[in-house]
Scaffold this motif. Structure first.
Motif, PDB file in Angstrom:
ATOM      1  N   GLY A 180      19.306  13.416  43.251  1.00 42.46           N
ATOM      2  CA  GLY A 180      20.276  14.491  43.377  1.00 42.46           C
ATOM      3  C   GLY A 180      20.737  14.791  44.785  1.00 42.46           C
ATOM      4  N   ARG A 181      20.689  13.810  45.673  1.00 42.38           N
ATOM      5  CA  ARG A 181      21.078  14.052  47.069  1.00 42.38           C
ATOM      6  C   ARG A 181      22.354  13.313  47.447  1.00 42.38           C
ATOM      7  N   VAL A 182      23.101  12.834  46.465  1.00 41.70           N
ATOM      8  CA  VAL A 182      24.218  11.934  46.743  1.00 41.70           C
ATOM      9  C   VAL A 182      25.514  12.497  46.172  1.00 41.70           C
ATOM     10  N   ASP A 183      26.587  12.451  46.963  1.00 39.85           N
ATOM     11  CA  ASP A 183      27.911  12.822  46.457  1.00 39.85           C
ATOM     12  C   ASP A 183      28.873  11.643  46.449  1.00 39.85           C
ATOM     13  N   VAL A 184      28.516  10.570  47.194  1.00 42.75           N
ATOM     14  CA  VAL A 184      29.321   9.345  47.215  1.00 42.75           C
ATOM     15  C   VAL A 184      28.385   8.150  47.143  1.00 42.75           C
ATOM     16  N   VAL A 185      28.720   7.167  46.322  1.00 38.58           N
ATOM     17  CA  VAL A 185      27.978   5.906  46.318  1.00 38.58           C
ATOM     18  C   VAL A 185      28.952   4.772  46.636  1.00 38.58           C
ATOM     19  N   VAL A 186      28.623   4.002  47.672  1.00 41.92           N
ATOM     20  CA  VAL A 186      29.390   2.811  48.023  1.00 41.92           C
ATOM     21  C   VAL A 186      28.724   1.658  47.293  1.00 41.92           C
ATOM     22  N   LEU A 187      29.429   1.110  46.318  1.00 41.35           N
ATOM     23  CA  LEU A 187      28.806   0.229  45.327  1.00 41.35           C
ATOM     24  C   LEU A 187      29.419  -1.166  45.311  1.00 41.35           C
ATOM     25  N   ASP A 188      28.552  -2.170  45.429  1.00 45.08           N
ATOM     26  CA  ASP A 188      28.980  -3.555  45.220  1.00 45.08           C
ATOM     27  C   ASP A 188      29.086  -3.808  43.722  1.00 45.08           C
ATOM     28  N   LEU A 189      30.030  -4.656  43.319  1.00 42.03           N
ATOM     29  CA  LEU A 189      30.186  -4.935  41.890  1.00 42.03           C
ATOM     30  C   LEU A 189      29.107  -5.858  41.346  1.00 42.03           C
ATOM     31  N   SER A 190      28.539  -6.707  42.179  1.00 37.12           N
ATOM     32  CA  SER A 190      27.577  -7.711  41.706  1.00 37.12           C
ATOM     33  C   SER A 190      26.145  -7.241  41.941  1.00 37.12           C
ATOM     34  N   MET A 191      25.749  -6.224  41.217  1.00 43.49           N
ATOM     35  CA  MET A 191      24.404  -5.684  41.364  1.00 43.49           C
ATOM     36  C   MET A 191      23.471  -6.254  40.305  1.00 43.49           C
ATOM     37  N   PRO A 192      22.320  -6.793  40.684  1.00 42.32           N
ATOM     38  CA  PRO A 192      21.370  -7.307  39.692  1.00 42.32           C
ATOM     39  C   PRO A 192      20.921  -6.216  38.728  1.00 42.32           C
ATOM     40  N   GLY A 193      20.823  -6.592  37.449  1.00 44.47           N
ATOM     41  CA  GLY A 193      20.316  -5.660  36.456  1.00 44.47           C
ATOM     42  C   GLY A 193      21.372  -4.995  35.621  1.00 44.47           C
ATOM     43  N   CYS A 194      22.653  -5.233  35.931  1.00 45.53           N
ATOM     44  CA  CYS A 194      23.709  -4.583  35.165  1.00 45.53           C
ATOM     45  C   CYS A 194      25.028  -5.283  35.472  1.00 45.53           C
ATOM     46  N   THR A 195      25.885  -5.392  34.472  1.00 49.10           N
ATOM     47  CA  THR A 195      27.199  -5.969  34.722  1.00 49.10           C
ATOM     48  C   THR A 195      28.053  -4.977  35.492  1.00 49.10           C
ATOM     49  N   ASP A 196      29.064  -5.490  36.163  1.00 46.93           N
ATOM     50  CA  ASP A 196      29.849  -4.709  37.107  1.00 46.93           C
ATOM     51  C   ASP A 196      30.306  -3.349  36.593  1.00 46.93           C
ATOM     52  N   VAL A 197      31.209  -3.334  35.619  1.00 49.81           N
ATOM     53  CA  VAL A 197      31.765  -2.050  35.184  1.00 49.81           C
ATOM     54  C   VAL A 197      30.758  -1.219  34.393  1.00 49.81           C
ATOM     55  N   ASP A 198      29.760  -1.858  33.788  1.00 53.51           N
ATOM     56  CA  ASP A 198      28.761  -1.108  33.032  1.00 53.51           C
ATOM     57  C   ASP A 198      27.996  -0.140  33.933  1.00 53.51           C
ATOM     58  N   LEU A 199      27.663  -0.575  35.134  1.00 49.55           N
ATOM     59  CA  LEU A 199      26.942   0.302  36.052  1.00 49.55           C
ATOM     60  C   LEU A 199      27.830   1.469  36.479  1.00 49.55           C
ATOM     61  N   ILE A 200      29.104   1.188  36.734  1.00 45.56           N
ATOM     62  CA  ILE A 200      30.026   2.267  37.087  1.00 45.56           C
ATOM     63  C   ILE A 200      30.093   3.281  35.959  1.00 45.56           C
ATOM     64  N   GLU A 201      30.228   2.798  34.740  1.00 44.24           N
ATOM     65  CA  GLU A 201      30.325   3.696  33.587  1.00 44.24           C
ATOM     66  C   GLU A 201      29.059   4.543  33.431  1.00 44.24           C
ATOM     67  N   ARG A 202      27.898   3.938  33.642  1.00 47.88           N
ATOM     68  CA  ARG A 202      26.635   4.679  33.520  1.00 47.88           C
ATOM     69  C   ARG A 202      26.547   5.759  34.590  1.00 47.88           C
ATOM     70  N   ILE A 203      26.974   5.431  35.791  1.00 49.46           N
ATOM     71  CA  ILE A 203      26.922   6.411  36.880  1.00 49.46           C
ATOM     72  C   ILE A 203      27.865   7.580  36.597  1.00 49.46           C
ATOM     73  N   VAL A 204      29.097   7.250  36.208  1.00 47.72           N
ATOM     74  CA  VAL A 204      30.106   8.294  35.988  1.00 47.72           C
ATOM     75  C   VAL A 204      29.728   9.184  34.806  1.00 47.72           C
ATOM     76  N   GLU A 205      29.150   8.580  33.777  1.00 48.42           N
ATOM     77  CA  GLU A 205      28.747   9.360  32.605  1.00 48.42           C
ATOM     78  C   GLU A 205      27.629  10.338  32.956  1.00 48.42           C
ATOM     79  N   ALA A 206      26.668   9.873  33.760  1.00 50.35           N
ATOM     80  CA  ALA A 206      25.515  10.713  34.105  1.00 50.35           C
ATOM     81  C   ALA A 206      25.838  11.708  35.223  1.00 50.35           C
ATOM     82  N   TYR A 207      26.764  11.319  36.127  1.00 49.41           N
ATOM     83  CA  TYR A 207      27.088  12.157  37.279  1.00 49.41           C
ATOM     84  C   TYR A 207      28.603  12.246  37.432  1.00 49.41           C
ATOM     85  N   PRO A 208      29.256  13.038  36.606  1.00 46.97           N
ATOM     86  CA  PRO A 208      30.718  13.069  36.576  1.00 46.97           C
ATOM     87  C   PRO A 208      31.377  13.542  37.870  1.00 46.97           C
ATOM     88  N   THR A 209      30.653  14.268  38.719  1.00 47.30           N
ATOM     89  CA  THR A 209      31.246  14.741  39.973  1.00 47.30           C
ATOM     90  C   THR A 209      30.985  13.786  41.131  1.00 47.30           C
TER      91      THR A 209
END
Length: 205
Positions: A43-72
């Motif tokens: 809970g200490r983050v307001d911006v995440v600078v994110l690479d698309l090729s992250m191990p453990g999750c496909t590109d847009v899936d990780l974005i969707e998970r982040i946005v769903e859990a932390y809409p702001t």
């Protein structure tokens, strides 16, 4: 701000860049999708600078998970992919910014401040191409034909092409043609992308 990239040298380089700006406070970094989500739970983050090729999750899936859990939370994609179609997918998934890794330091810092303020920021080299994609993609069902709408709704509900064909009393290859036409009109590269895009933009309600 959180830095999420699977390359240690990139993370270290970005850290040194952001330390040049006293207004940017670094909360940490992450090398995988799991580490990214773990850091965000603190809970200490307001911006995440994110690479698309992250191990453990496909590109847009990780974005969707982040946005769903932390809409702001503002997601700023920083990637090697200078492809407007990939950029469009990332933005549709919920990213507020999209940059390629050859961007200048000044523009990178500017982008961080823009997304932190809730404003979108797209790599200048991609803006024109993204504008063309957006102009060619309908945003409501009203812009699709009645039959295209029927096929889209059936696809979103998980129906197989052969079942859709039976419901509409047409040949299966006709439904395939409609599916291809929908993917082209909405700028999506696969059936799963089409379904996610439709749900996200209220095209299947």
């Amino acid at each position: 701000m959180l830095i999420a990239d699977d390359h240690a040298l990139v993370r270290e380089g970005l850290r040194k860049v952001f330390e040049l700006d006293d207004a940017i406070q670094l909360a940490g970094d992450a090398a995988t999708a799991c580490e990214t989500l773990f850091e965000l739970r603190r809970g200490r983050v307001d911006v995440v600078v994110l690479d698309l090729s992250m191990p453990g999750c496909t590109d847009v899936d990780l974005i969707e998970r982040i946005v769903e859990a932390y809409p702001t939370l503002a997601v700023l994609v920083l990637t090697m992919y200078a492809d407007p179609y990939i950029a469009r997918r990332a933005l549709d998934a919920g990213a507020i910014g999209y940059l390629t890794k050859d961007i200048s330091i000044d523009l990178l810092i500017e982008a961080v401040h823009e997304v932190a303020a809730g404003r979108s920021y797209v790599d200048p080299t991609l803006r024109a191409a993204l504008g063309c994609l957006q102009a060619n993609a309908p945003q409501t069902l009203d812009q699709l034909s009645a039959r295209e709408r029927q096929v889209l709704l059936a696809l979103v509900r998980g129906k197989a092409l052969i079942d859709i064909a039976a419901d509409l009393n047409v040949a299966p290859n006709t439904v395939s043609t409609y599916k291809s036409r929908l993917m082209e009109k909405l700028g999506q590269g696969s059936l799963s992308d089409l379904v996610r895009y439709s749900i996200r933009h209220g095209l299947a309600g």
